[in-house]
Design an enzyme around this catalytic site. Sequence first.
Site, PDB file in Angstrom:
ATOM      1  N   ARG A  80      19.628 -17.521  46.032  1.00  0.00           N
ATOM      2  CA  ARG A  80      19.857 -17.086  47.422  1.00  0.00           C
ATOM      3  C   ARG A  80      18.904 -17.851  48.348  1.00  0.00           C
ATOM      4  O   ARG A  80      17.704 -17.898  48.096  1.00  0.00           O
ATOM      5  CB  ARG A  80      19.585 -15.589  47.516  1.00  0.00           C
ATOM      6  N   ARG A 149      12.482  -9.820  53.212  1.00  0.00           N
ATOM      7  CA  ARG A 149      13.630 -10.705  52.918  1.00  0.00           C
ATOM      8  C   ARG A 149      14.093 -11.447  54.170  1.00  0.00           C
ATOM      9  O   ARG A 149      13.450 -11.398  55.189  1.00  0.00           O
ATOM     10  CB  ARG A 149      14.789  -9.849  52.388  1.00  0.00           C
ATOM     11  N   LYS A 213      11.519  -4.116  47.856  1.00  0.00           N
ATOM     12  CA  LYS A 213      12.085  -5.026  48.862  1.00  0.00           C
ATOM     13  C   LYS A 213      11.862  -4.482  50.268  1.00  0.00           C
ATOM     14  O   LYS A 213      11.725  -3.271  50.466  1.00  0.00           O
ATOM     15  CB  LYS A 213      13.575  -5.239  48.604  1.00  0.00           C
ATOM     16  N   LYS A 215      13.252  -5.089  54.473  1.00  0.00           N
ATOM     17  CA  LYS A 215      14.285  -5.773  55.260  1.00  0.00           C
ATOM     18  C   LYS A 215      14.103  -5.537  56.751  1.00  0.00           C
ATOM     19  O   LYS A 215      13.839  -4.413  57.168  1.00  0.00           O
ATOM     20  CB  LYS A 215      15.658  -5.272  54.817  1.00  0.00           C
ATOM     21  N   CYS A 433      31.045  -6.058  48.597  1.00  0.00           N
ATOM     22  CA  CYS A 433      29.915  -6.733  47.941  1.00  0.00           C
ATOM     23  C   CYS A 433      30.442  -7.610  46.808  1.00  0.00           C
ATOM     24  O   CYS A 433      31.615  -7.520  46.429  1.00  0.00           O
ATOM     25  CB  CYS A 433      28.934  -5.703  47.395  1.00  0.00           C
ATOM     26  N   CYS A 439      27.470  -9.492  39.272  1.00  0.00           N
ATOM     27  CA  CYS A 439      26.419  -8.499  39.510  1.00  0.00           C
ATOM     28  C   CYS A 439      26.203  -7.647  38.272  1.00  0.00           C
ATOM     29  O   CYS A 439      27.137  -6.989  37.781  1.00  0.00           O
ATOM     30  CB  CYS A 439      26.784  -7.604  40.694  1.00  0.00           C
ATOM     31  N   CYS A 478      28.976  -0.327  43.246  1.00  0.00           N
ATOM     32  CA  CYS A 478      28.031   0.707  42.815  1.00  0.00           C
ATOM     33  C   CYS A 478      27.358   1.266  44.059  1.00  0.00           C
ATOM     34  O   CYS A 478      27.559   0.744  45.162  1.00  0.00           O
ATOM     35  CB  CYS A 478      27.007   0.117  41.829  1.00  0.00           C
ATOM     36  N   CYS A 482      25.097  -2.684  48.863  1.00  0.00           N
ATOM     37  CA  CYS A 482      24.958  -4.056  49.367  1.00  0.00           C
ATOM     38  C   CYS A 482      25.953  -4.394  50.486  1.00  0.00           C
ATOM     39  O   CYS A 482      25.685  -5.259  51.306  1.00  0.00           O
ATOM     40  CB  CYS A 482      25.108  -5.049  48.226  1.00  0.00           C
TER      41      CYS A 482
HETATM   42 FE1  SRM Z   1      21.995  -6.040  47.333  1.00  0.00          FE
HETATM   43  C1  SRM Z   1      20.698  -5.507  44.269  1.00  0.00           C
HETATM   44  C2  SRM Z   1      23.877  -8.555  46.155  1.00  0.00           C
HETATM   45  C3  SRM Z   1      22.709  -6.937  50.497  1.00  0.00           C
HETATM   46  C4  SRM Z   1      20.905  -2.998  48.417  1.00  0.00           C
HETATM   47  N1  SRM Z   1      22.185  -6.910  45.526  1.00  0.00           N
HETATM   48  C5  SRM Z   1      21.523  -6.575  44.394  1.00  0.00           C
HETATM   49  C6  SRM Z   1      21.780  -7.598  43.278  1.00  0.00           C
HETATM   50  C7  SRM Z   1      20.739  -8.652  43.371  1.00  0.00           C
HETATM   51  C8  SRM Z   1      21.921  -6.996  41.872  1.00  0.00           C
HETATM   52  C9  SRM Z   1      20.696  -6.985  40.992  1.00  0.00           C
HETATM   53  O1  SRM Z   1      19.639  -6.448  41.412  1.00  0.00           O
HETATM   54  O2  SRM Z   1      20.797  -7.478  39.885  1.00  0.00           O
HETATM   55  C10 SRM Z   1      23.169  -8.120  43.751  1.00  0.00           C
HETATM   56  C11 SRM Z   1      23.544  -9.518  43.292  1.00  0.00           C
HETATM   57  C12 SRM Z   1      25.031  -9.645  43.161  1.00  0.00           C
HETATM   58  C13 SRM Z   1      25.505 -11.032  43.032  1.00  0.00           C
HETATM   59  O3  SRM Z   1      26.030 -11.381  41.948  1.00  0.00           O
HETATM   60  O4  SRM Z   1      25.390 -11.801  43.979  1.00  0.00           O
HETATM   61  C14 SRM Z   1      23.085  -7.883  45.240  1.00  0.00           C
HETATM   62  N2  SRM Z   1      22.995  -7.545  48.159  1.00  0.00           N
HETATM   63  C15 SRM Z   1      23.785  -8.429  47.513  1.00  0.00           C
HETATM   64  C16 SRM Z   1      24.592  -9.264  48.479  1.00  0.00           C
HETATM   65  C17 SRM Z   1      24.834 -10.684  48.004  1.00  0.00           C
HETATM   66  C18 SRM Z   1      25.921  -8.541  48.752  1.00  0.00           C
HETATM   67  C19 SRM Z   1      26.986  -9.351  49.428  1.00  0.00           C
HETATM   68  O5  SRM Z   1      28.092  -9.314  48.902  1.00  0.00           O
HETATM   69  O6  SRM Z   1      26.754  -9.953  50.473  1.00  0.00           O
HETATM   70  C20 SRM Z   1      23.718  -9.130  49.729  1.00  0.00           C
HETATM   71  C21 SRM Z   1      22.645 -10.174  49.818  1.00  0.00           C
HETATM   72  C22 SRM Z   1      21.807  -9.997  51.026  1.00  0.00           C
HETATM   73  C23 SRM Z   1      20.821 -11.090  51.279  1.00  0.00           C
HETATM   74  O7  SRM Z   1      21.242 -12.161  51.681  1.00  0.00           O
HETATM   75  O8  SRM Z   1      19.612 -10.847  51.146  1.00  0.00           O
HETATM   76  C24 SRM Z   1      23.071  -7.774  49.477  1.00  0.00           C
HETATM   77  N3  SRM Z   1      21.757  -5.158  49.139  1.00  0.00           N
HETATM   78  C25 SRM Z   1      22.232  -5.656  50.322  1.00  0.00           C
HETATM   79  C26 SRM Z   1      22.203  -4.643  51.333  1.00  0.00           C
HETATM   80  C27 SRM Z   1      22.719  -4.779  52.757  1.00  0.00           C
HETATM   81  C28 SRM Z   1      21.648  -5.135  53.720  1.00  0.00           C
HETATM   82  O9  SRM Z   1      20.514  -5.417  53.336  1.00  0.00           O
HETATM   83  O10 SRM Z   1      21.959  -5.114  54.906  1.00  0.00           O
HETATM   84  C29 SRM Z   1      21.694  -3.497  50.733  1.00  0.00           C
HETATM   85  C30 SRM Z   1      21.554  -2.113  51.401  1.00  0.00           C
HETATM   86  C31 SRM Z   1      20.402  -2.021  52.319  1.00  0.00           C
HETATM   87  C32 SRM Z   1      19.173  -1.604  51.590  1.00  0.00           C
HETATM   88  O11 SRM Z   1      18.469  -2.465  51.076  1.00  0.00           O
HETATM   89  O12 SRM Z   1      18.932  -0.397  51.488  1.00  0.00           O
HETATM   90  C33 SRM Z   1      21.415  -3.849  49.359  1.00  0.00           C
HETATM   91  N4  SRM Z   1      20.930  -4.533  46.500  1.00  0.00           N
HETATM   92  C34 SRM Z   1      20.640  -3.346  47.093  1.00  0.00           C
HETATM   93  C35 SRM Z   1      20.004  -2.483  46.134  1.00  0.00           C
HETATM   94  C36 SRM Z   1      19.512  -1.041  46.407  1.00  0.00           C
HETATM   95  C37 SRM Z   1      18.166  -1.085  47.036  1.00  0.00           C
HETATM   96  C38 SRM Z   1      17.556   0.241  47.294  1.00  0.00           C
HETATM   97  O13 SRM Z   1      16.337   0.263  47.474  1.00  0.00           O
HETATM   98  O14 SRM Z   1      18.220   1.248  47.368  1.00  0.00           O
HETATM   99  C39 SRM Z   1      19.938  -3.196  44.924  1.00  0.00           C
HETATM  100  C40 SRM Z   1      19.357  -2.728  43.599  1.00  0.00           C
HETATM  101  C41 SRM Z   1      17.876  -2.740  43.557  1.00  0.00           C
HETATM  102  O15 SRM Z   1      17.201  -3.265  44.440  1.00  0.00           O
HETATM  103  O16 SRM Z   1      17.367  -2.187  42.590  1.00  0.00           O
HETATM  104  C42 SRM Z   1      20.543  -4.478  45.184  1.00  0.00           C
HETATM  105 FE1  SF4 Z   2      26.073  -5.208  42.783  1.00  0.00          FE
HETATM  106 FE2  SF4 Z   2      26.085  -2.679  43.505  1.00  0.00          FE
HETATM  107 FE3  SF4 Z   2      25.105  -4.524  45.143  1.00  0.00          FE
HETATM  108 FE4  SF4 Z   2      27.688  -4.415  44.742  1.00  0.00          FE
HETATM  109  S1  SF4 Z   2      26.460  -2.792  45.666  1.00  0.00           S
HETATM  110  S2  SF4 Z   2      26.437  -6.298  44.687  1.00  0.00           S
HETATM  111  S3  SF4 Z   2      27.819  -3.794  42.618  1.00  0.00           S
HETATM  112  S4  SF4 Z   2      24.245  -3.973  43.197  1.00  0.00           S
END
Ligand code: SRM
Ligand code: SF4
Length: 566
Positions: A80, A149, A213, A215, A433, A439, A478, A482
């Site tokens: 990323r 981030r 993390k 944000k 997502c 993922c 899930c 995201c």
């Molecule tokens: Fe996310 C984890 C993809 C935005 C909350 N996210 C992941 C991972 C890295 C899975 C992992 O930990 O193994 C995913 C990788 C999937 C893949 O194959 O690419 C993933 N997140 C994404 C992306 C690519 C989704 C998308 O389709 O665009 C976004 C990348 C953003 C970026 O450029 O940095 C993405 N993730 C978000 C958002 C939205 C936002 O930030 O506006 C959230 C919700 C906001 C938040 O953080 O609360 C988000 N991602 C999570 C979480 C839950 C975090 C939490 O504290 O609750 C995880 C899991 C974790 O961190 O344990 C996670």
């Molecule tokens: Fe993966 Fe869940 Fe984030 Fe979708 S919402 S990219 S399934 S960690």
Amino acid sequence: MINLPEPTEWKPSPVELIKTNSRFLRGTILDSLDDETTGSIASDDTQLIKFHGSYQQTDRDLDAERKKQKLEPLYSFMIRARVPAGIATADQWLVFDRLADKYANGTLKLTTRQAFQWHGVFKRNLKKTMQGIHSTLLDTIAACGDVNRNVMATSNEGMSPLVSEVAAFAKTISDHLLPKTTAYHEIWLDKQLLTEEQQDEEPIYGKTYLPRKFKIALAVPPYNDTDVFANDIGLIAIADGDTLIGYNVAIGGGMGMTFGMENTYPRLADIIGYVDKSDALKLVEEIVKVQRDYGNRENRKLSRLKYTLDRLGTPVFKKLVEQRSGITLLPAKPYEFIQNGDVFGWLQAPGKKWFLGLFVEHGRVKDVGSYKLKTALQELARIKVCDFRLTGNQGLVLGRIDEPDKAIVEQILEKYNVGFSNISGIRRNAIACVALNTCTLAFAEAERYLPDLNTKIEAILKEYDLTDEDILIRMTGCPNGCGRPFLGEIGLIGRSPGKYNMYLGAGFSGNRLNTLYREMLGEQEILQELSGIIAAFADERQSGERFGDFTVRKGLVKAGQAVNVF
Ligand code: SRM
Ligand code: SF4
């Protein structure tokens, strides 16, 4: 008088120990990269490599078959790149596009945080890809990991000096909060920046970085296209006429929850006041540092800022920030958001350049049949008629186009069948997502499934003449959130293959969460539920009423949490 607490002593979680012992994020990543006996890296390094902007993944479509054949999973890496405010040049686009073909799965993924992702990069190609990205003057440091981030900002950066200033401030925050470790240069760029006697230092983070993390997003009203309230820090630009004067500060937003853990939940940020722009950077740094010192380092499920706030109380957290920074927040100033989606089609900055809001389904840049989005964007980048702005909704704005080039842009898009009008209201506002096949945390499909589901929902909407109605639908594989599904007027969250929980009732401008409506629905049940609700919406909506507001007014769900002001 508020009694201010001392930081808690936590029993460090395993990840905390990995960070402590990592020598500022080095771990054994170099050895792992050299190990030719496996496509994976050492277990501790899988945690550390996130800080360098990469995740180890497997091709989940192949996992079962490879296991049967007693082969290790097909390991590869997602990379990323951080792009503050989502602004990339044509040259950067060209390099990124080439890297996708050369080392990744041939596609570029535009994320919900205005960043680029490459999927399917094998270990042997990791370094070359990182170096390719770095050659463009962008990088992947801190795109993931327990640090700040990618900093987001409203996408149409060139539309006014105000929006440009906010985008520039996003970059300033991003640079200011970057980790200072030289590990990145050593590992990926083969550069030894320290002498034997020197030690890395992390003045903001310390050697255990943040508990989790972090944000930050900025938005310029009336557009909340970065969903500021879903962030640890959301800054809402406040202007006097056309001049930026400061920001309303919102803290403690976050989407993720874990099924079965009642003490985890999505939460919108609290507005804690207004800060002049001259003090904003100092304030942001202090919020980060208070979270560094008070966040939970024992249980990673409870370590985001939102839980720190709910444990300490927002007024206590705010006081800590004020006391430590010496900045007193003023009461929040009035502002109004009208939408959190993107703006599509042509827009002109007053008397100047043109911007084209382009639909990119779920941010995946690829060619499919005669629809050649990837080729069209490549050609536009090659002739350098525009720059490329990633939106917070996985979309793209082609920016800073001169009047005479407008027709050329249209011709190229047309040549490759990339339409930017005639996309239904539900599809153009949809977010999904990544989910399967990359993922590791996905329970169900999202990006690969929502386009088909939307085709079926479009048929229902057409029956009621609602094809052009803007409705926010957001699907994730899930509950990590995201795709910010808890801010969808319709939220579909994967429970198991083919089954989703359905949420309804979020506000159209990202100001109210949705609420659980039904659990474990398959496709037929989703369509059946939506048919009834859409029919009622067509029949009984009040003038101008949004779909989410309608479902709340009709009592289908209770109103979800709204933004609190302190
Ligand atoms: Fe996310 C984890 C993809 C935005 C909350 N996210 C992941 C991972 C890295 C899975 C992992 O930990 O193994 C995913 C990788 C999937 C893949 O194959 O690419 C993933 N997140 C994404 C992306 C690519 C989704 C998308 O389709 O665009 C976004 C990348 C953003 C970026 O450029 O940095 C993405 N993730 C978000 C958002 C939205 C936002 O930030 O506006 C959230 C919700 C906001 C938040 O953080 O609360 C988000 N991602 C999570 C979480 C839950 C975090 C939490 O504290 O609750 C995880 C899991 C974790 O961190 O344990 C996670
Ligand atoms: Fe993966 Fe869940 Fe984030 Fe979708 S919402 S990219 S399934 S960690």
